[in-house]
Design a protein around this motif. Structure first.
Motif, PDB file in Angstrom:
ATOM      1  N   GLN A  56      13.617   9.348 -33.727  1.00  0.00           N
ATOM      2  CA  GLN A  56      14.982   9.552 -34.194  1.00  0.00           C
ATOM      3  C   GLN A  56      15.980   8.773 -33.346  1.00  0.00           C
ATOM      4  N   THR A  59      14.977   3.551 -34.172  1.00  0.00           N
ATOM      5  CA  THR A  59      14.801   3.476 -35.615  1.00  0.00           C
ATOM      6  C   THR A  59      14.298   2.129 -36.112  1.00  0.00           C
ATOM      7  N   TRP A 106       5.275   9.307 -36.463  1.00  0.00           N
ATOM      8  CA  TRP A 106       6.007   8.118 -36.881  1.00  0.00           C
ATOM      9  C   TRP A 106       6.209   8.121 -38.395  1.00  0.00           C
ATOM     10  N   ILE A 107       5.153   8.423 -39.120  1.00  0.00           N
ATOM     11  CA  ILE A 107       5.235   8.423 -40.589  1.00  0.00           C
ATOM     12  C   ILE A 107       6.246   9.469 -41.074  1.00  0.00           C
ATOM     13  N   ALA A 108       6.299  10.615 -40.414  1.00  0.00           N
ATOM     14  CA  ALA A 108       7.202  11.691 -40.840  1.00  0.00           C
ATOM     15  C   ALA A 108       8.652  11.453 -40.425  1.00  0.00           C
ATOM     16  N   PRO A 110      12.494  10.084 -39.765  1.00  0.00           N
ATOM     17  CA  PRO A 110      13.497   9.629 -40.722  1.00  0.00           C
ATOM     18  C   PRO A 110      13.285   8.155 -41.054  1.00  0.00           C
ATOM     19  N   PRO A 111      13.434   7.806 -42.305  1.00  0.00           N
ATOM     20  CA  PRO A 111      14.154   8.499 -43.368  1.00  0.00           C
ATOM     21  C   PRO A 111      13.305   9.462 -44.194  1.00  0.00           C
ATOM     22  N   ARG A 112      12.012   9.620 -43.885  1.00  0.00           N
ATOM     23  CA  ARG A 112      11.185  10.536 -44.688  1.00  0.00           C
ATOM     24  C   ARG A 112      11.609  11.981 -44.500  1.00  0.00           C
ATOM     25  N   LEU A 113      11.797  12.403 -43.278  1.00  0.00           N
ATOM     26  CA  LEU A 113      12.361  13.721 -42.974  1.00  0.00           C
ATOM     27  C   LEU A 113      13.813  13.526 -42.555  1.00  0.00           C
ATOM     28  N   SER A 115      17.087  13.507 -40.299  1.00  0.00           N
ATOM     29  CA  SER A 115      17.263  13.229 -38.879  1.00  0.00           C
ATOM     30  C   SER A 115      17.965  14.405 -38.203  1.00  0.00           C
TER      31      SER A 115
END
Length: 127
Positions: A56, A59, A106-108, A110-113, A115
């Motif tokens: 976070q 980025t 890393w995969i989870a 942001p922007p996936r989850l 911030s």
């Protein structure tokens, strides 16, 4: 609170997490998770959470690749360090759990989850 201070606190908390990983990796009697392969779950969760936490702050793609490489390297180094003690053991399976946790962190990120750092800056800056 100033957003810059929040970022500094966030970074400090992340480094506390790294320090906690190092301590728990090298202490003679780490906490036990009393389920099958509980120690692997602990490795997975610790490396995943710390990677997600730092992702976070960092980025950019190169920054995140460096972050994951650093976290996987830490996991490998901790296993070799454990192998030099007479009270802990070297386990490849622990390194694999560390690496999977770091990669999923890393995969989870942001922007996936969402911030949490952005949320904290937005809401705590009003205080």
């Amino acid at each position: 609170m100033n957003p810059t201070k929040i970022t500094h606190y966030w970074r400090a908390a992340g480094w506390f997490g790294v320090g906690l990983i190092i301590y728990l990796s090298l202490t003679p009697s780490p906490p036990q998770i009393n389920i099958d392969n509980g120690d692997k779950l602990g490795h997975f969760a610790a490396y995943g959470l710390v990677t997600l936490w730092f992702a976070q702050l960092y980025t950019g793609l190169r920054q995140r690749i460096g972050l994951v490489i650093g976290m996987v390297g830490l996991g490998i180094a901790m296993e070799y360090a454990q192998g030099t003690t007479d009270y802990r053991s070297f386990e490849v399976a622990d390194m694999v759990a560390d690496a999977i946790g770091a990669c999923l962190g890393w995969i989870a990120a942001p922007p996936r989850l969402p911030s949490l750092l952005s949320w904290a800056k937005k809401h705590l800056s009003k205080c």
